[in-house]
Motif scaffolding. Structure first.
Motif, short mmCIF file in Angstrom:
data_model
loop_
_atom_site.label_atom_id
_atom_site.label_comp_id
_atom_site.label_asym_id
_atom_site.label_seq_id
_atom_site.Cartn_x
_atom_site.Cartn_y
_atom_site.Cartn_z
N GLU A 149 -4.70 -2.56 -2.51
CA GLU A 149 -4.05 -2.78 -1.99
C GLU A 149 -4.55 -1.66 -0.40
O GLU A 149 -4.28 -2.83 0.85
CB GLU A 149 -2.90 -1.57 -2.13
CG GLU A 149 -1.90 -2.33 -3.21
CD GLU A 149 -1.32 -3.68 -3.07
OE1 GLU A 149 -1.70 -4.24 -2.33
OE2 GLU A 149 -1.66 -4.12 -4.10
N CYS A 150 -5.80 -1.52 -0.81
CA CYS A 150 -6.14 -1.14 0.74
C CYS A 150 -7.05 -2.63 1.25
O CYS A 150 -6.83 -2.86 1.99
CB CYS A 150 -7.21 -0.04 0.41
SG CYS A 150 -6.16 1.47 0.53
N THR B 98 -4.00 9.76 -11.46
CA THR B 98 -3.80 7.92 -11.24
C THR B 98 -3.35 7.21 -12.60
O THR B 98 -3.26 5.80 -12.18
CB THR B 98 -5.56 7.38 -11.26
OG1 THR B 98 -6.05 8.65 -12.16
CG2 THR B 98 -6.20 8.44 -10.18
N LEU C 160 -3.60 4.05 -11.33
CA LEU C 160 -3.28 3.79 -9.62
C LEU C 160 -4.38 4.43 -8.41
O LEU C 160 -4.00 3.30 -7.55
CB LEU C 160 -2.41 5.41 -8.82
CG LEU C 160 -0.91 4.86 -9.39
CD1 LEU C 160 -0.11 6.61 -9.52
CD2 LEU C 160 -0.09 3.83 -9.55
N ARG C 161 -5.81 4.21 -8.82
CA ARG C 161 -7.20 4.54 -8.63
C ARG C 161 -7.63 3.38 -7.96
O ARG C 161 -7.66 2.61 -7.22
CB ARG C 161 -7.65 4.54 -8.61
CG ARG C 161 -9.07 5.23 -8.12
CD ARG C 161 -10.49 6.08 -9.10
NE ARG C 161 -11.27 5.92 -8.07
CZ ARG C 161 -11.23 7.06 -7.28
NH1 ARG C 161 -10.40 7.37 -6.19
NH2 ARG C 161 -12.79 7.21 -6.38
N LEU D 7 1.46 7.50 -5.79
CA LEU D 7 0.38 8.58 -6.37
C LEU D 7 0.64 9.92 -5.38
O LEU D 7 0.52 10.94 -6.61
CB LEU D 7 -0.86 8.22 -5.18
CG LEU D 7 -2.04 7.70 -6.15
CD1 LEU D 7 -3.07 6.59 -4.95
CD2 LEU D 7 -2.64 7.80 -6.82
N LEU E 124 1.16 -0.70 -0.06
CA LEU E 124 -0.14 -0.41 -0.29
C LEU E 124 1.04 0.97 0.36
O LEU E 124 0.57 2.45 -1.04
CB LEU E 124 -0.85 0.18 0.91
CG LEU E 124 -1.64 1.01 1.31
CD1 LEU E 124 -2.87 1.69 0.07
CD2 LEU E 124 -3.28 0.85 2.49
N VAL F 69 2.22 1.87 -3.75
CA VAL F 69 0.99 2.89 -4.47
C VAL F 69 0.81 3.81 -4.03
O VAL F 69 0.89 4.91 -4.71
CB VAL F 69 -0.29 2.01 -4.25
CG1 VAL F 69 -1.30 2.51 -5.14
CG2 VAL F 69 -0.12 0.28 -5.32
N ALA F 70 0.93 4.29 -3.32
CA ALA F 70 0.74 5.38 -1.99
C ALA F 70 1.91 6.37 -2.50
O ALA F 70 1.37 7.38 -2.91
CB ALA F 70 0.77 5.40 -0.74
N ARG G 199 -5.49 0.34 -8.42
CA ARG G 199 -4.04 -0.78 -7.57
C ARG G 199 -4.62 0.44 -6.06
O ARG G 199 -4.23 -1.00 -5.19
CB ARG G 199 -2.72 0.22 -8.05
CG ARG G 199 -2.50 -0.75 -8.88
CD ARG G 199 -1.19 -0.28 -9.96
NE ARG G 199 0.33 -0.71 -9.29
CZ ARG G 199 1.34 -0.13 -9.86
NH1 ARG G 199 1.60 0.66 -10.62
NH2 ARG G 199 1.76 -0.55 -8.44
N LEU G 200 -4.35 1.44 -5.67
CA LEU G 200 -5.37 1.82 -4.75
C LEU G 200 -5.96 0.61 -4.08
O LEU G 200 -5.73 0.44 -2.64
CB LEU G 200 -5.48 3.39 -4.09
CG LEU G 200 -5.33 3.44 -3.02
CD1 LEU G 200 -4.29 4.74 -2.54
CD2 LEU G 200 -5.54 5.29 -3.44
#
Length: 97
Positions: free
Chosen positions: A56-57, A41, A49-50, A34, A27, A30-31, A52-53
């Motif tokens: 991962e969240c 994104t 990336l949105r 960003l 996580l 990815v953060a 992927r976020l």
């Protein structure tokens, strides 16, 4: 006792802790991407990336839930999450507290 080392899923020593650490790291990666692209994104590697976020969240949430339940921390973790969630909401709304 299983042959798995401590902290892994299936171990007898804090089962699932290693997975929490792994998923938290993913996580953070990815953060970091960003932040590096100013919140856009679309990443230069072509990934979203949105998306992927969100993945991962979800992975981290599952890992923390498993870890908490397997180690007898479920109720305490849920209560703490409720309290912190309320605090974060107040901060987001600009309410002191």
């Amino acid at each position: 006792m299983r042959d798995e080392p401590g902290f892994s899923i299936g171990s007898e020593v804090w089962p699932g802790l290693a997975k929490v650490v792994e998923e938290a790291g993913e996580l953070l990666q990815v953060a970091g991407k960003l932040v590096a692209v100013g919140g856009r994104t679309g990443h230069y590697d072509g990934s979203d990336l949105r998306e992927r976020l969100a993945e991962e969240c979800g992975d981290l949430l599952a890992a923390v839930t498993f870890f908490a339940e397997e180690n007898g921390l479920g109720a305490a973790v849920q209560e703490r999450a409720r309290q912190k969630g309320a605090l974060f909401r107040r901060w987001h709304e600009g309410t002191p507290g």
